[in-house]
Design a protein around this motif. Structure first.
Motif, PDB file in Angstrom:
ATOM      1  N   VAL A 189       0.835  -1.202   0.000  1.00  0.00           N
ATOM      2  CA  VAL A 189       0.000   0.000   0.000  1.00  0.00           C
ATOM      3  C   VAL A 189       0.869   1.250   0.000  1.00  0.00           C
ATOM      4  CG1 VAL A 189      -1.647   1.342   1.369  1.00  0.00           C
ATOM      5  CG2 VAL A 189      -1.998  -1.116   1.063  1.00  0.00           C
TER       6      VAL A 189
ATOM      7  N   PHE B 253       0.876   3.794  -3.184  1.00  0.00           N
ATOM      8  CA  PHE B 253       0.383   5.142  -2.911  1.00  0.00           C
ATOM      9  C   PHE B 253       1.413   6.181  -3.333  1.00  0.00           C
ATOM     10  CE2 PHE B 253      -0.074   8.950  -0.331  1.00  0.00           C
ATOM     11  CZ  PHE B 253      -1.426   9.222  -0.441  1.00  0.00           C
TER      12      PHE B 253
ATOM     13  N   PHE C  83      -7.591   2.870  -4.692  1.00  0.00           N
ATOM     14  CA  PHE C  83      -7.480   2.029  -3.499  1.00  0.00           C
ATOM     15  C   PHE C  83      -8.843   1.485  -3.073  1.00  0.00           C
ATOM     16  CE2 PHE C  83      -3.215   3.758  -3.011  1.00  0.00           C
ATOM     17  CZ  PHE C  83      -2.535   2.654  -2.539  1.00  0.00           C
ATOM     18  N   GLU C  84      -9.878   2.277  -3.234  1.00  0.00           N
ATOM     19  CA  GLU C  84     -11.221   1.793  -2.921  1.00  0.00           C
ATOM     20  C   GLU C  84     -11.612   0.665  -3.862  1.00  0.00           C
ATOM     21  OE1 GLU C  84     -14.620   1.081  -1.022  1.00  0.00           O
ATOM     22  OE2 GLU C  84     -13.031   2.440  -0.339  1.00  0.00           O
TER      23      GLU C  84
ATOM     24  N   GLU D 133      -9.573  -1.359  -5.431  1.00  0.00           N
ATOM     25  CA  GLU D 133      -8.705  -2.519  -5.239  1.00  0.00           C
ATOM     26  C   GLU D 133      -8.722  -3.046  -3.806  1.00  0.00           C
ATOM     27  OE1 GLU D 133      -7.015  -4.215  -7.527  1.00  0.00           O
ATOM     28  OE2 GLU D 133      -7.901  -2.942  -9.074  1.00  0.00           O
ATOM     29  N   ARG D 134      -9.535  -2.462  -2.967  1.00  0.00           N
ATOM     30  CA  ARG D 134      -9.684  -2.931  -1.587  1.00  0.00           C
ATOM     31  C   ARG D 134     -10.291  -4.330  -1.612  1.00  0.00           C
ATOM     32  NH1 ARG D 134     -13.433  -3.023   2.554  1.00  0.00           N
ATOM     33  NH2 ARG D 134     -12.651  -2.365   4.623  1.00  0.00           N
TER      34      ARG D 134
ATOM     35  N   PHE E  11      -5.261  -5.100  -2.491  1.00  0.00           N
ATOM     36  CA  PHE E  11      -4.804  -4.688  -1.162  1.00  0.00           C
ATOM     37  C   PHE E  11      -5.651  -5.273  -0.042  1.00  0.00           C
ATOM     38  CE2 PHE E  11      -4.006  -1.072  -4.112  1.00  0.00           C
ATOM     39  CZ  PHE E  11      -2.628  -1.179  -4.167  1.00  0.00           C
TER      40      PHE E  11
ATOM     41  N   VAL F 282      -5.911  -0.710   3.745  1.00  0.00           N
ATOM     42  CA  VAL F 282      -6.519   0.429   3.045  1.00  0.00           C
ATOM     43  C   VAL F 282      -7.258   1.312   4.047  1.00  0.00           C
ATOM     44  CG1 VAL F 282      -8.229   1.137   1.321  1.00  0.00           C
ATOM     45  CG2 VAL F 282      -6.709  -0.799   0.856  1.00  0.00           C
TER      46      VAL F 282
END
Length: 379
Positions: free
Chosen positions: A320, A324, A346-347, A349-350, A354, A359
């Motif tokens: 992460v 990022f 990120f949301e 791929e949460r 990841f 996250v």
């Protein structure tokens, strides 16, 4: 001002030999495993206080650069600094002599400024210098106010605290040497991390940011400060394996062939092999980060296609932190992404790329992480 007279029931008894041994064994075991200087000093002060049944005990050290004496441990107070050579502790250290006095206010060497500031009444004082292995004075124990009925320190107390001082001087030197070794390891790891990143045109700033992001993500997950710091110090080595990847592949301007991409992916195994046989905790942690930071939560990553919690938490956190920072950094081949776009990724791929919890930690720690990004911005 309180003269520290107590009713008979409030006095304490001297330790029996068995109790004294128990105190010594208990504290020396704790000191041997302490990982911060402050913790070592607190334990030493507590050991001295219990051994001689004192109200307070402080461990004073010499600040050579500032020509001061300071204690980060003073029961009932915070850090205190005084000029080198001043007060009873300064006299004891500068003249390399132990001092026992029954009433501090009858001795002109006593510095009463701290009493005035705190309202505490210092009466009996015992101060004993301690030395390193070369015999050089590096600090002193100072015990204040005897809690037994006599109210004063004895020759036996001097003998006991001298024992603690002898042990403490050697332990402090060993601890500081260990800290110096660890700091050297950190510098080497950071420098090697920069070398690994520079092979793929990343920067030293990227390494520093990923290290700090990893630390705060770990704390956000509830990891201890010690383990978060260990990950922070290990994470710069995540791409060290790139030192073995040919420049022609790392810097290829066009799309990679499947064979070339397999070689790129091999940097995880190479980094792991470089580090895995070390007996040092820091390098073992770095080997885990190097191996697993490209694994994905859903099992589609590399090199082992690990899934979920099969991936070490160090790898999940570094993944992460690394992504990022990479997305938010401008490179010759791409523009930096806007924050909203990064968070949207990120949301999305949460739970896929990841670990969802990591996250969530990223979102919770975002103000701190953005502050670090600004502080460590590339010039």
């Amino acid at each position: 001002m309180n003269d520290d007279r107590r009713p008979a029931g409030a006095f304490k008894e001297e330790l029996t030999p068995e109790q004294l041994l128990k105190v010594i064994f208990e504290f020396t075991a704790k000191i041997a495993t302490a990982d911060r200087l402050e913790s070592v000093l607190i334990l030493m002060a507590d050991m001295g206080r219990e051994m001689i049944v004192a109200d307070r005990c402080a461990v004073w050290l010499i600040d050579e650069e500032r020509r001061e004496l300071f204690t980060v441990v003073a029961h009932g107070g915070g850090e205190i600094r005084i000029p080198y050579g001043s007060g009873l502790v300064g006299t004891a250290i500068s003249e390399d002599q132990s001092i026992i006095i029954d009433d501090a206010y009858e001795d002109p060497r006593h510095n009463s400024d701290n009493d005035k500031r705190t309202g505490y009444r210092t009466k009996a004082i015992m101060t004993i210098p301690f030395r390193n292995n070369e015999g050089r004075v590096i600090g002193a124990y100072q015990a204040v106010n005897k809690l037994t009925e006599s109210g004063v320190f004895s020759d036996k107390d001097m003998e006991y605290l001298s024992l603690a001082a002898s042990y403490s001087g050697k332990s402090l030197e060993a601890f500081m040497l260990r800290e110096e070794i660890v700091e050297t390891q950190r510098e080497i790891i950071f420098s090697m991390g920069e070398i690994g990143e520079s092979r793929s045109k990343e920067t030293g700033s990227h390494v520093r940011r990923v290290a700090q992001y990893s630390y705060w993500l770990a704390l956000g997950l509830g990891m201890s400060e010690r383990e978060a710091a260990l990950l922070r110090d290990a994470s710069p080595m995540h791409d060290i394996g790139k030192v073995a990847i040919p420049d022609a592949i790392l810097h290829k301007p066009g799309a990679l062939t499947d064979e070339e991409f397999d070689q790129i992916k091999g940097h995880t195994l190479i980094g792991h092999q470089l580090l895995r046989h070390s007996k040092r905790e820091l390098l073992r942690a770095a080997s885990i980060v190097a191996l697993e930071h490209h694994e994905k939560w859903d099992g589609s990553g590399y090199p082992q296609r690990l899934k979920g919690e099969e991936i070490h938490i160090y790898g999940r956190i570094t993944a992460v932190a690394d992504v990022f920072d990479a997305l938010g950094s401008a490179r010759a081949y791409k523009q930096a992404w806007e924050l909203d776009r990064i968070l949207a990724l990120f949301e999305a791929e949460r739970g896929r790329h990841f670990d969802p919890r990591v996250v969530d930690s990223l979102i919770a720690q975002l103000p701190r992480i953005l502050e670090i990004r600004d502080q460590e911005a590339e010039v």
